[in-house]
Enzyme design. Structure first.
Site, short mmCIF file in Angstrom:
data_model
loop_
_atom_site.label_atom_id
_atom_site.label_comp_id
_atom_site.label_asym_id
_atom_site.label_seq_id
_atom_site.Cartn_x
_atom_site.Cartn_y
_atom_site.Cartn_z
NE ARG A 186 -4.32 -1.17 -0.01
CZ ARG A 186 -4.49 -2.19 -0.86
NH1 ARG A 186 -3.52 -2.52 -1.69
NH2 ARG A 186 -5.61 -2.86 -0.90
CD GLU A 192 -2.75 3.80 -5.24
OE1 GLU A 192 -3.82 3.32 -5.65
OE2 GLU A 192 -1.82 3.10 -4.80
CG HIS A 248 -2.93 -0.16 -6.93
ND1 HIS A 248 -3.36 0.50 -5.80
CD2 HIS A 248 -2.94 -1.48 -6.59
CE1 HIS A 248 -3.62 -0.37 -4.83
NE2 HIS A 248 -3.36 -1.59 -5.29
C1 DGY Z 1 -5.45 -5.65 -3.25
O1 DGY Z 1 -6.14 -6.64 -3.56
O2 DGY Z 1 -5.41 -5.23 -2.10
C2 DGY Z 1 -4.65 -4.99 -4.31
O3 DGY Z 1 -4.07 -3.82 -3.95
C3 DGY Z 1 -5.43 -4.89 -5.60
O4 DGY Z 1 -5.30 -6.15 -6.11
#
Ligand code: DGY
Length: 328
Positions: free
Chosen positions: A239, A268, A286
């Site tokens: 993240r 983002e 992402h």
């Molecule tokens: C998630 O699933 O948390 C990702 O960031 C997107 O696939």
């Protein structure tokens, strides 16, 4: 029982729609722009469930606007967009999509690692700009990957899948995590448990696989970056807020580390301008889990969680099973 009314903030994939359309009255947000907050609050009102993406914040405000909601199914494994405690307080089940994206995300962490070490983005840019004059001995020399040391921060399913791939590169694999993995996992993956600070000091590639929590926010900071080798790289597919982007830019500028490859960002879709300007940074939007097969599996998993709840079954990926106990 009347058909549950379900809002999906995305049209999903046909396979997931097939799961939802038969038993539920569906309202799919089909606009390619993400659903505006006011529209989300208005459309969620009167729904029994919601299928949402990580771009939608599920908080007290939304839950108050949708008092009939019984389930929120996130199409993502990370669920920092959902206030699970608030859901539990209001008896709303929440679910995520663990497991189905591990290999795809690990593949992509490796794609980023290779791209930044071997300067693939810069090479592509050189050709596309028409500036390439042909082979040269010292052109775009990067760093070797084989035989180096990989540091995996967060040794859950995805971190382990990343570690497994390092065996083929004959790398030394170090990992840090709040909990040490079982001995057989360490043996299978040739991975050594190490204190996080020591990992930062030794690793040539540091790949981040922690959830976003108060104690992982800005885990990559001026302090941690200063512990790294000047030849080391950071890879982030977890993240964005796990990395302090301003500190990362400063460390790159000062040549305290060799480069970074990022799939996720603090704010983002905004990306720190200092990162965009740098050649020693690889940037992806992402997409670590974005293979068609995996994204379809994620959408189907979210759909199945919703259908299970209204069938009277336990949603297989429920995050707050207490809400079921409270109802029974
Ligand atoms: C998630 O699933 O948390 C990702 O960031 C997107 O696939």
């Amino acid at each position: 029982m009347p058909r549950p009314k379900v809002l999906s903030t995305h049209p999903l994939f046909p396979a997931a729609r097939t799961i939802l359309d038969a038993p539920c009255d569906m309202d799919y947000w089909k606009n390619p722009e993400r659903i505006p907050r006011a529209e989300l609050l208005a459309r969620a009102a009167g729904r029994d469930a919601m299928v949402c993406l990580l771009t939608e914040k599920v908080d007290d405000e939304l839950l108050a606007a949708a008092p009939t909601l019984r389930m929120v199914a996130n199409v993502a494994v990370g669920y920092d967009n959902i206030d699970v405690a608030a859901c539990t307080r209001r008896g709303v089940a929440a679910s995520n999509t663990p497991g189905v994206l591990d290999e795809t995300t690990a593949d992509f962490a490796w794609a980023l690692l290779m791209a930044v070490a071997r300067r693939i983005g810069e090479g592509e840019q050189l050709i596309r700009s028409g500036q390439w004059k042909g082979w040269d001995l010292d052109q775009l020399c990067g760093g070797d990957v084989s035989g180096k040391t990989l540091g995996v921060v967060g040794f859950g399913r995805i971190g382990r899948a990343v570690a497994r791939r390092a065996i083929g590169f004959k790398m030394r694999v170090l990992y840090s995590d709040a909990v040490r993995a079982p001995r057989e996992v360490e043996e299978e993956l040739h991975a050594e448990f190490i204190d996080r600070d020591a990992l930062f000091a030794v690793a040539d590639f540091i790949s981040l696989h922690v959830p976003l929590l108060p104690d992982t926010h800005h885990l990559i900071s001026t302090a941690t970056l200063s512990k790294m080798k000047a030849t080391a790289y950071i890879i982030n597919t977890s993240r964005g807020p796990v990395v302090d982007e301003a500190a990362l830019v400063a460390a790159l500028e000062a040549k305290k580390i060799a480069g970074a490859a990022l799939d996720v960002y603090e704010r983002e879709p905004q990306v720190h301008p200092g990162l965009i300007a740098r050649k020693d940074v690889v940037l992806a939007p992402h997409i670590a889990s974005a293979s068609l097969e995996t994204r379809t599996k994620m959408a189907c998993m979210a759909a199945e969680n919703v259908v299970a709840l209204f069938d009277g079954r336990r949603p297989p990926n429920i995050l707050n099973p207490d809400v079921l106990a409270a109802k029974s």
